[in-house]
Write a protein that holds these residues in place. Structure first.
Motif, short mmCIF file in Angstrom:
data_model
loop_
_atom_site.label_atom_id
_atom_site.label_comp_id
_atom_site.label_asym_id
_atom_site.label_seq_id
_atom_site.Cartn_x
_atom_site.Cartn_y
_atom_site.Cartn_z
N GLN B 209 0.83 -1.20 0.00
CA GLN B 209 0.00 0.00 0.00
C GLN B 209 0.86 1.25 0.00
O GLN B 209 0.51 2.26 -0.60
CB GLN B 209 -0.94 0.00 1.22
CG GLN B 209 -2.00 -1.09 1.17
CD GLN B 209 -2.74 -1.11 -0.15
OE1 GLN B 209 -3.17 -0.08 -0.64
NE2 GLN B 209 -2.85 -2.28 -0.76
N GLN B 210 2.00 1.16 0.71
CA GLN B 210 2.91 2.30 0.71
C GLN B 210 3.46 2.54 -0.69
O GLN B 210 3.50 3.68 -1.16
CB GLN B 210 4.06 2.06 1.69
CG GLN B 210 4.97 3.25 1.79
CD GLN B 210 5.98 3.05 2.92
OE1 GLN B 210 6.85 2.20 2.84
NE2 GLN B 210 5.83 3.82 3.95
N ALA B 211 3.87 1.46 -1.35
CA ALA B 211 4.37 1.60 -2.73
C ALA B 211 3.29 2.26 -3.59
O ALA B 211 3.57 3.18 -4.37
CB ALA B 211 4.75 0.23 -3.29
N ALA B 212 2.06 1.80 -3.42
CA ALA B 212 0.96 2.33 -4.23
C ALA B 212 0.71 3.81 -3.91
O ALA B 212 0.45 4.61 -4.80
CB ALA B 212 -0.31 1.52 -3.97
N ARG B 213 0.85 4.15 -2.62
CA ARG B 213 0.56 5.53 -2.20
C ARG B 213 1.64 6.52 -2.64
O ARG B 213 1.34 7.61 -3.09
CB ARG B 213 0.45 5.61 -0.67
CG ARG B 213 -0.84 5.12 -0.10
CD ARG B 213 -0.95 5.56 1.37
NE ARG B 213 0.13 5.04 2.19
CZ ARG B 213 0.07 3.92 2.90
NH1 ARG B 213 -1.02 3.21 2.90
NH2 ARG B 213 1.09 3.53 3.63
N VAL B 214 2.91 6.13 -2.45
CA VAL B 214 3.95 7.16 -2.59
C VAL B 214 4.60 7.22 -3.98
O VAL B 214 5.21 8.22 -4.32
CB VAL B 214 5.08 7.01 -1.54
CG1 VAL B 214 4.53 7.05 -0.13
CG2 VAL B 214 5.93 5.77 -1.77
N SER B 215 4.48 6.14 -4.76
CA SER B 215 5.31 6.12 -5.97
C SER B 215 4.55 6.48 -7.24
O SER B 215 3.34 6.32 -7.32
CB SER B 215 5.96 4.75 -6.13
OG SER B 215 4.98 3.79 -6.47
#
Lengths: 224, 253
Positions: B209-215
């Motif tokens: 989810q972090q990858a999806a949110r920040v990148s």
């Protein structure tokens, strides 16, 4: 986690299939009633609709929980999104079955008007579309979904023809105004049911192929 | 699809002794964007990240083939000054690692090593770096406090400020928020979003989810190979590769 998630997805699919089978049954009853003139078949349609409404709320909650707890992505996310949309369309079809049954109660004995107007032909096509859209969802069958989408044009065309026919009958005979008005409204309900079946089919294509095909023709016509 | 590339990697192979950790990786990393590297443990994503500022040079038995071009210059060329390279390519690690010095000294450390002695100039760098790492407001009255006395989230932002102080062009982040609570994680993620205006950021994360949110872009690695690279919204909605889909859906790894 994966097992838990799979179980939740299976539960969601099961709810949708159960809801779809009730909707299918309701629609089958009203269309048979329209076809045969057996108004008795319309009894109980309204009370049964409450079951559909219960599934509507249940499925919404199931989707909300899956989104909140599992954060699905890719095809899993598309399945949940499609489930929300399909649920909504099925619930509307349930309401439409109730609406049609009410019109049948008012104008179901106008047999010659009904048979001449082609409203039964349109209702059969719309019913078939709904059945196929549900089957396409159960089997992940995009070919069947495409067939549903193509049929929508036939229904739209028939709806216009039926409208024109009923207007001309009202113009020629004042006594038919009330019955024809009920049938115009009924025809409109059936046309909307076909639209909902089309939406279900489009959502199945979105789930399986990751393609948004809704409004495609209209957008193309407008150069988008 | 991508107009400006900051880093172009061509046919990169990396061996730890006989073990091949990266297998023919080619990728073009866009400027001023956040690129997330995802994949199961041991897939080569951290090795790849470290290859971008030659951190693997420090490990015995490492052999590297292929090219890593930073602004068209091969960083594995014999004539490259590794210290200069690492000034350009900063790194933030999973566990925050401030020096046991004051907040001020942590940030001023790099510039001082680089020969800046003017107090006024150093003050300015410290303030700018702490502002950019979104820590300034929390520590501006306490710059002499030991860096280690800060909370975990603050320590990580101090490390980011320390990396920014030497004016890098690229920031490599290896699981920068995995040891942080949700509030600190949000702060670091917001910071990444802000920083991409001025820096090219490459982040390794296990948190999908972090990858999806920040990148903006996501690269999926599996068993040393780059399986799929593309815009993050495409990777997380309709990836082209079945292995990518299985991984992001949590089917393996």
């Amino acid at each position: 986690m994966q097992l838990h998630f799979s179980q939740e997805i299976e539960n969601l699919k099961t709810s949708l299939i159960k809801m779809a089978s009730i909707v299918d049954e309701q629609v089958d009853k009203v269309i048979t009633s329209l076809n045969t003139g057996d108004v008795e078949l319309c009894k109980g349609i309204k009370s049964k609709d409450i079951e559909i409404d219960r599934y509507d709320n249940l499925i919404q909650t199931q989707c909300e929980n899956i989104l909140a707890l599992f954060h699905p992505v890719a095809s899993d996310l598309r399945l949940v999104m499609s489930a929300i949309m399909i649920n909504n369309n099925l619930e509307r079809c349930g309401d439409i079955a109730v609406n049609i049954s009410q019109r049948i109660k008012k104008a179901g004995n106008e047999r010659s008007l009904i048979s001449e107007s082609q409203i039964i032909d349109m209702a059969r096509i719309a019913q078939e579309m709904l059945k196929n859209s549900i089957d396409s969802f159960i089997k992940n069958d995009t070919e069947l979904a495409s067939k549903v989408i193509t049929s929508d044009e036939k229904v739209d065309k028939l709806n216009k023809q039926i409208f024109n026919f009923l207007v001309s009958r009202m113009q020629s005979n004042n006594e038919l105004i009330e019955a024809c008005t009920h049938l115009v409204v009924m025809s409109r309900h059936i046309e909307r049911m076909a639209d909902h079946a089309t939406n279900i089919a489009e959502n199945l294509v979105f789930y399986v192929d990751a393609q948004i095909i809704a409004h495609r023709k209209k957008l193309e016509r407008n150069g988008n | 699809m991508i107009e400006n590339h900051k880093i172009v990697v061509e046919n990169l192979n990396l061996y730890y002794g006989k073990k091949k950790a990266l297998n023919n990786v080619s990728i073009e990393i866009p400027s001023n964007k956040v690129t997330a590297l995802i994949g199961p443990s041991g897939c080569g994503k951290s090795t790849f990240l470290r290859a971008l500022n030659r951190m693997n040079d420090l490990i015995d038995g490492v052999k590297i083939e292929g090219k890593v071009l930073l602004d068209e210059l091969d960083i594995y060329n014999k004539n490259i000054d590794v210290v200069e390279l690492r000034k350009k390519v900063g790194m933030i690690f999973q566990k925050s690692n401030p020096f046991p010095k004051s907040i001020y000294e942590n940030v001023a450390f790099g510039p001082k090593i680089n020969g800046i002695t003017d107090k006024k100039k150093l003050d300015e760098i410290v303030e700018t770096s702490l502002l950019r790492s979104a820590l300034w407001d929390e520590v501006k009255d306490d710059l002499n406090k030991n860096g280690l006395s800060l909370s975990g989230g603050q320590q990580q932002r101090l490390c980011i400020a320390r990396a920014l102080a030497v004016d890098p062009e690229i920031l490599l982040m290896d699981e920068p928020a995995s040891a942080l609570d949700p509030i600190s994680t949000t702060k670091v993620e917001d910071l990444i979003f802000e920083l991409k205006k001025n820096y090219t950021i490459i982040i390794v994360t296990h948190n999908m989810q972090q990858a999806a949110r920040v990148s903006d872009y996501t690269a999926f690695f599996y068993m040393g190979k780059l399986i799929e690279f593309g815009e993050t919204n495409k990777i997380f909605t309709s990836p082209s590769n079945k292995q990518t889909e299985d991984y992001i859906r949590g089917r393996f790894g």
